[in-house]
Design an enzyme around this catalytic site. Structure first.
Site, PDB file in Angstrom:
ATOM      1  N   ARG A  53       0.820  -1.226   0.000  1.00  0.00           N
ATOM      2  CA  ARG A  53       0.000   0.000   0.000  1.00  0.00           C
ATOM      3  C   ARG A  53       0.850   1.271   0.000  1.00  0.00           C
ATOM      4  NH1 ARG A  53      -5.585  -0.381   1.973  1.00  0.00           N
ATOM      5  NH2 ARG A  53      -6.342  -2.193   0.892  1.00  0.00           N
ATOM      6  N   ARG A  72      -6.817  11.089  -6.335  1.00  0.00           N
ATOM      7  CA  ARG A  72      -8.022  10.322  -6.020  1.00  0.00           C
ATOM      8  C   ARG A  72      -9.264  11.211  -6.129  1.00  0.00           C
ATOM      9  NH1 ARG A  72     -10.700   6.823  -1.817  1.00  0.00           N
ATOM     10  NH2 ARG A  72     -12.734   7.146  -2.729  1.00  0.00           N
ATOM     11  N   TYR A  86     -14.722 -12.373   0.319  1.00  0.00           N
ATOM     12  CA  TYR A  86     -15.480 -11.154  -0.018  1.00  0.00           C
ATOM     13  C   TYR A  86     -16.683 -11.474  -0.902  1.00  0.00           C
ATOM     14  CZ  TYR A  86     -11.736  -8.335   1.975  1.00  0.00           C
ATOM     15  OH  TYR A  86     -10.837  -7.776   2.838  1.00  0.00           O
ATOM     16  N   ARG A  92      -3.705   6.671   0.820  1.00  0.00           N
ATOM     17  CA  ARG A  92      -4.231   7.916   1.413  1.00  0.00           C
ATOM     18  C   ARG A  92      -3.289   8.639   2.356  1.00  0.00           C
ATOM     19  NH1 ARG A  92      -9.654   5.042   3.172  1.00  0.00           N
ATOM     20  NH2 ARG A  92      -8.088   3.410   3.154  1.00  0.00           N
ATOM     21  N   ASP A 101      -6.795  -3.320  -7.363  1.00  0.00           N
ATOM     22  CA  ASP A 101      -7.331  -3.912  -6.142  1.00  0.00           C
ATOM     23  C   ASP A 101      -7.662  -5.370  -6.374  1.00  0.00           C
ATOM     24  OD1 ASP A 101      -8.317  -2.866  -3.337  1.00  0.00           O
ATOM     25  OD2 ASP A 101      -9.731  -4.401  -3.992  1.00  0.00           O
TER      26      ASP A 101
HETATM   27  C1  LIG Z   1      -8.092  -7.342   1.238  1.00  0.00           C
HETATM   28  C2  LIG Z   1      -7.501  -6.477   0.150  1.00  0.00           C
HETATM   29  C3  LIG Z   1      -8.188  -5.478  -0.597  1.00  0.00           C
HETATM   30  N1  LIG Z   1      -7.278  -4.941  -1.487  1.00  0.00           N
HETATM   31  C4  LIG Z   1      -6.054  -5.527  -1.332  1.00  0.00           C
HETATM   32  C5  LIG Z   1      -6.187  -6.522  -0.343  1.00  0.00           C
HETATM   33  C6  LIG Z   1      -5.111  -7.501   0.060  1.00  0.00           C
HETATM   34  C7  LIG Z   1      -4.050  -6.872   0.881  1.00  0.00           C
HETATM   35  C8  LIG Z   1      -4.496  -6.451   2.242  1.00  0.00           C
HETATM   36  O1  LIG Z   1      -4.813  -7.348   3.050  1.00  0.00           O
HETATM   37  O2  LIG Z   1      -4.463  -5.246   2.508  1.00  0.00           O
HETATM   38  C9  LIG Z   1      -4.833  -5.299  -2.090  1.00  0.00           C
HETATM   39  C10 LIG Z   1      -4.519  -3.948  -2.576  1.00  0.00           C
HETATM   40  N2  LIG Z   1      -5.279  -2.818  -2.534  1.00  0.00           N
HETATM   41  C11 LIG Z   1      -4.606  -1.781  -3.111  1.00  0.00           C
HETATM   42  C12 LIG Z   1      -3.384  -2.279  -3.606  1.00  0.00           C
HETATM   43  C13 LIG Z   1      -2.461  -1.437  -4.478  1.00  0.00           C
HETATM   44  C14 LIG Z   1      -1.074  -1.654  -4.435  1.00  0.00           C
HETATM   45  C15 LIG Z   1      -0.367  -1.223  -3.145  1.00  0.00           C
HETATM   46  O3  LIG Z   1      -0.043  -0.025  -3.022  1.00  0.00           O
HETATM   47  O4  LIG Z   1      -0.057  -2.102  -2.302  1.00  0.00           O
HETATM   48  C16 LIG Z   1      -3.306  -3.626  -3.240  1.00  0.00           C
HETATM   49  C17 LIG Z   1      -2.172  -4.619  -3.454  1.00  0.00           C
HETATM   50  C18 LIG Z   1      -5.066  -0.393  -3.232  1.00  0.00           C
HETATM   51  C19 LIG Z   1      -6.155   0.067  -2.364  1.00  0.00           C
HETATM   52  N3  LIG Z   1      -7.324  -0.585  -2.047  1.00  0.00           N
HETATM   53  C20 LIG Z   1      -8.123   0.219  -1.292  1.00  0.00           C
HETATM   54  C21 LIG Z   1      -7.439   1.449  -1.080  1.00  0.00           C
HETATM   55  C22 LIG Z   1      -8.017   2.646  -0.357  1.00  0.00           C
HETATM   56  C23 LIG Z   1      -8.950   3.298  -1.302  1.00  0.00           C
HETATM   57  C24 LIG Z   1      -9.104   4.786  -1.117  1.00  0.00           C
HETATM   58  O5  LIG Z   1     -10.003   5.156  -0.359  1.00  0.00           O
HETATM   59  O6  LIG Z   1      -8.359   5.554  -1.750  1.00  0.00           O
HETATM   60  C25 LIG Z   1      -6.225   1.369  -1.763  1.00  0.00           C
HETATM   61  C26 LIG Z   1      -5.164   2.432  -1.891  1.00  0.00           C
HETATM   62  C27 LIG Z   1      -9.505  -0.109  -0.813  1.00  0.00           C
HETATM   63  C28 LIG Z   1      -9.743  -1.463  -0.296  1.00  0.00           C
HETATM   64  N4  LIG Z   1      -9.463  -2.636  -0.940  1.00  0.00           N
HETATM   65  C29 LIG Z   1      -9.808  -3.710  -0.143  1.00  0.00           C
HETATM   66  C30 LIG Z   1     -10.382  -3.199   1.040  1.00  0.00           C
HETATM   67  C31 LIG Z   1     -10.872  -4.054   2.190  1.00  0.00           C
HETATM   68  C32 LIG Z   1     -10.373  -1.813   0.936  1.00  0.00           C
HETATM   69  C33 LIG Z   1     -10.995  -0.833   1.887  1.00  0.00           C
HETATM   70  C34 LIG Z   1     -10.159  -0.599   3.091  1.00  0.00           C
HETATM   71  C35 LIG Z   1      -9.453   0.711   2.948  1.00  0.00           C
HETATM   72  O7  LIG Z   1     -10.118   1.687   2.577  1.00  0.00           O
HETATM   73  O8  LIG Z   1      -8.243   0.769   3.254  1.00  0.00           O
HETATM   74  C36 LIG Z   1      -9.622  -5.120  -0.510  1.00  0.00           C
END
Ligand SMILES: Cc1c2[nH]c(c1CCC(=O)O)Cc1[nH]c(c(CCC(=O)O)c1C)Cc1[nH]c(c(CCC(=O)O)c1C)Cc1[nH]c(c(C)c1CCC(=O)O)C2
Length: 346
Positions: A26, A39, A153, A30, A76
């Site tokens: 990540r 974003r 999910y 944010r 994602d």
């Molecule tokens: C379970 C999972 C998800 N997504 C992901 C996982 C597996 C890894 C982990 O366990 O964290 C993987 C993921 N999600 C994202 C990436 C991008 C690459 C990176 O920078 O690592 C990767 C590799 C961007 C993202 N994916 C998400 C964001 C935040 C979105 C935003 O509001 O800008 C980002 C940057 C959103 C997301 N996506 C997911 C959730 C549950 C959420 C909401 C929680 C949150 O808001 O943090 C599903």
């Protein structure tokens, strides 16, 4: 074949380097003001994922700011269910919401795995752009969710604290569960193969919810699908390394590296790095495993824990990373400090 020159690829090939490569889960997100600005321009999170211009930009932001050794594609894990036909939305502050797969009829309306490219082609375009825009020493990592984590999910329709709906389905509707896991596995092979074709130099498979699986289900739901994906990818792309991340696996990480062809295992912050050096590093590279909380708090403990991880893993192939993703409240100055600590390790 000429040996890889990018430090990430050298470590994943099993080389012990004097300074481990560093990137962070990540790393685009944010906690960075420049991410929040893009974003906002994109509209929603999914609009950002499917916009190759903006997705390329946010992938590059942390590379410019911190000089990481690897970039991870901005996308994602839930794009695969969406590409299979599930409805997906990210509500502000609420996390993901999906249409659920709980009956045979729900599975019957999903698309075949080969159809995912229709939806996912903008992601491949982002990969192509990144390969032409990244500095030559920075490796590009593609990724997907592991079938089990994606299934949790799709079955619950949202994130759950204990993955109970999916764990119940393993027991109560084993055939439906197996068919869903198969479909996701096939779609994941299609997706990662296309990312590699577009230029991804390594791929990571995120099994974020492997932890709550019992020992038997860990084999069938985590290890077996990983092996199917790895076998299919290695047949077509034998030199592209695969990083496994069975988060929460603890001591079962040793079973994971023994039973799979993973080139690296990512470990979360619960694993003692000295244990990982002894039990995992002989078999493959180890990636990890600083507590993401320390990028919020900073200070002496950030430095002492980072150094302890560096020392513990320095006699084998190591990729420095966190135990899980950077949180939105992390301080970018602490991230810069961490990069300094890792690069100044002796
Ligand atoms: C379970 C999972 C998800 N997504 C992901 C996982 C597996 C890894 C982990 O366990 O964290 C993987 C993921 N999600 C994202 C990436 C991008 C690459 C990176 O920078 O690592 C990767 C590799 C961007 C993202 N994916 C998400 C964001 C935040 C979105 C935003 O509001 O800008 C980002 C940057 C959103 C997301 N996506 C997911 C959730 C549950 C959420 C909401 C929680 C949150 O808001 O943090 C599903």
């Amino acid at each position: 074949m000429t040996p890889p020159t990018k430090t990430l690829l050298r470590a994943l090939a099993g080389e012990t380097l004097p300074t481990p490569p560093i990137w962070l889960m990540r790393q685009a997100g944010r906690y960075l003001p420049e991410y929040r600005a893009v974003r906002e321009k994109a509209g929603g999170f999914l609009d950002l994922c499917y916009n190759p211009d903006l997705a390329t930009e946010v992938t590059l932001q942390p590379i410019r700011r911190f000089g990481f050794d690897a970039a991870i594609l901005f996308a994602d894990i839930l794009l695969v269910p969406q590409a299979l036909g599930a409805k997906l939305a990210f509500e502000a502050g609420e996390g993901p919401r999906l249409s659920t797969v709980i009956r045979k009829e729900d599975l019957a309306v999903l698309k075949p795995a080969s159809a995912v490219h229709e939806t996912l082609s903008p992601i491949y375009e982002t990969v192509r752009r990144l390969r032409s825009e990244l500095p030559s020493h920075v490796a590009l990592i593609g990724f997907a969710g592991a079938p089990w984590t994606v299934a949790t999910y799709m079955i619950a329709g949202r994130g759950t604290p204990d993955q109970a709906p999916a764990r119940r389905m393993i027991v109560e509707a084993p055939e439906l569960f197996a068919a869903l896991l198969d479909r996701i596995t096939e779609a994941t092979i299609e997706y990662l193969d296309a990312q590699i074709e577009a230029g991804a130099e390594a791929v990571k498979i995120f099994d974020s919810w492997a932890g709550p699986l019992n020992f038997e289900d860990f084999e069938t739901c985590c290890i077996a699908p990983f092996n199917r994906i790895a076998a299919a990818l290695k047949e077509r792309h034998p030199n592209v390394p695969i990083i496994g991340f069975p988060r929460g696996a603890g001591a079962r990480s040793a079973a994971f590296v023994k039973a799979t062809d993973a080139d690296a295992i990512a470990i979360d912050q619960s694993v003692d790095p000295a244990w990982a050096a002894e039990n995992l590093q002989g078999k493959c590279a180890v990636q990890g495993n600083l507590d993401p909380l320390l990028l919020v708090t900073g200070g002496a403990r950030l430095e002492s824990q980072a150094r302890r991880i560096l020392r513990a893993l320095r006699n084998g192939p190591h990729v420095f990373n966190l135990g899980h993703g950077i949180t939105p409240d992390a301080d970018p100055d602490n991230v810069a400090r961490l990069v300094e600590i890792v690069r100044s390790a002796e």
